[in-house]
Design a protein around this motif. Structure first.
Motif, short mmCIF file in Angstrom:
data_model
loop_
_atom_site.label_atom_id
_atom_site.label_comp_id
_atom_site.label_asym_id
_atom_site.label_seq_id
_atom_site.Cartn_x
_atom_site.Cartn_y
_atom_site.Cartn_z
N GLU A 147 10.06 -4.50 45.61
CA GLU A 147 11.32 -4.30 46.33
C GLU A 147 12.29 -3.58 45.40
O GLU A 147 12.67 -4.07 44.36
CB GLU A 147 11.91 -5.65 46.75
CG GLU A 147 13.17 -5.51 47.54
CD GLU A 147 13.69 -6.86 48.01
OE1 GLU A 147 14.91 -7.05 47.96
OE2 GLU A 147 12.87 -7.70 48.41
N ILE A 189 16.15 -10.52 41.21
CA ILE A 189 15.99 -9.09 41.51
C ILE A 189 14.84 -8.50 40.71
O ILE A 189 14.01 -7.74 41.23
CB ILE A 189 17.31 -8.33 41.22
CG1 ILE A 189 18.40 -8.78 42.19
CG2 ILE A 189 17.11 -6.83 41.30
CD1 ILE A 189 19.80 -8.37 41.78
N ILE A 242 20.00 -12.03 38.89
CA ILE A 242 19.42 -10.85 38.24
C ILE A 242 17.93 -11.07 37.99
O ILE A 242 17.11 -10.17 38.20
CB ILE A 242 20.17 -10.53 36.94
CG1 ILE A 242 21.61 -10.13 37.29
CG2 ILE A 242 19.47 -9.43 36.15
CD1 ILE A 242 22.51 -9.96 36.12
N TYR A 269 11.32 -7.03 42.17
CA TYR A 269 10.85 -5.67 41.85
C TYR A 269 9.43 -5.69 41.29
O TYR A 269 8.58 -4.89 41.68
CB TYR A 269 11.81 -5.01 40.85
CG TYR A 269 11.34 -3.66 40.37
CD1 TYR A 269 11.40 -2.56 41.21
CD2 TYR A 269 10.81 -3.50 39.10
CE1 TYR A 269 10.96 -1.31 40.78
CE2 TYR A 269 10.36 -2.27 38.67
CZ TYR A 269 10.44 -1.17 39.51
OH TYR A 269 9.99 0.06 39.09
N PRO A 309 15.78 -2.33 44.31
CA PRO A 309 17.18 -2.65 44.58
C PRO A 309 18.00 -1.39 44.87
O PRO A 309 17.74 -0.33 44.31
CB PRO A 309 17.66 -3.31 43.28
CG PRO A 309 16.57 -3.17 42.28
CD PRO A 309 15.38 -2.60 42.96
N GLY A 317 24.73 -6.53 39.73
CA GLY A 317 24.02 -7.05 38.56
C GLY A 317 24.73 -6.68 37.27
O GLY A 317 24.81 -7.48 36.32
N THR A 350 23.31 -3.26 44.49
CA THR A 350 22.68 -4.34 43.73
C THR A 350 22.80 -4.09 42.24
O THR A 350 23.07 -5.01 41.46
CB THR A 350 21.20 -4.48 44.14
OG1 THR A 350 21.13 -4.68 45.56
CG2 THR A 350 20.55 -5.65 43.45
#
Length: 119
Positions: free
Chosen positions: A93, A84, A81, A88, A95, A103, A99
């Motif tokens: 990026e 991710i 997490i 971001y 998700p 998460g 995703t």
């Protein structure tokens, strides 16, 4: 294997010994891998290695003093997490829906395990 040594030894020293063993075992990879781009990526690679691997793993080993191995492992599963969120923030990026579902399941499991381990 580390749980029995955490009470006797410093978690940083245990991490150091683990890294020595892994280095010895992975040394043959140096002879077969392509490392042509390594010089340009080395500073970021070192940053990631120090922040996420060395410090994070040392903190996890240290948590064995306070939690069971299964509880510490479940709580450490939050790491994807953080990856991710970092992707971001720094790489923009976004998700996808799956995703977010994954998460959410990880966070739910960690919350349930944290509540259960307090009892």
């Amino acid at each position: 294997m580390l749980k029995k040594h955490v009470k006797t030894y410093n978690s940083s020293m245990l991490m150091f010994h683990q890294m020595i063993i892994v280095t010895i075992l992975l040394t043959p990879v140096l002879f077969f891998g392509d490392f042509s781009n390594l010089k340009s990526e080395l500073p970021l690679l070192m940053l990631v290695a120090i922040l996420t691997t060395a410090i994070g793993h040392t903190m996890m080993v240290n948590s064995f003093k306070h939690f069971s191995i299964s509880t510490a492992s479940i709580i450490s599963s939050v790491q994807p997490i953080f990856g991710i969120i970092i992707a971001y923030l720094f790489v923009n990026e976004i998700p996808d829906f799956n995703t977010f579902i994954g998460g959410s399941l990880i966070l739910l499991t960690v919350i349930i395990e944290s509540i259960r381990s307090k009892k």
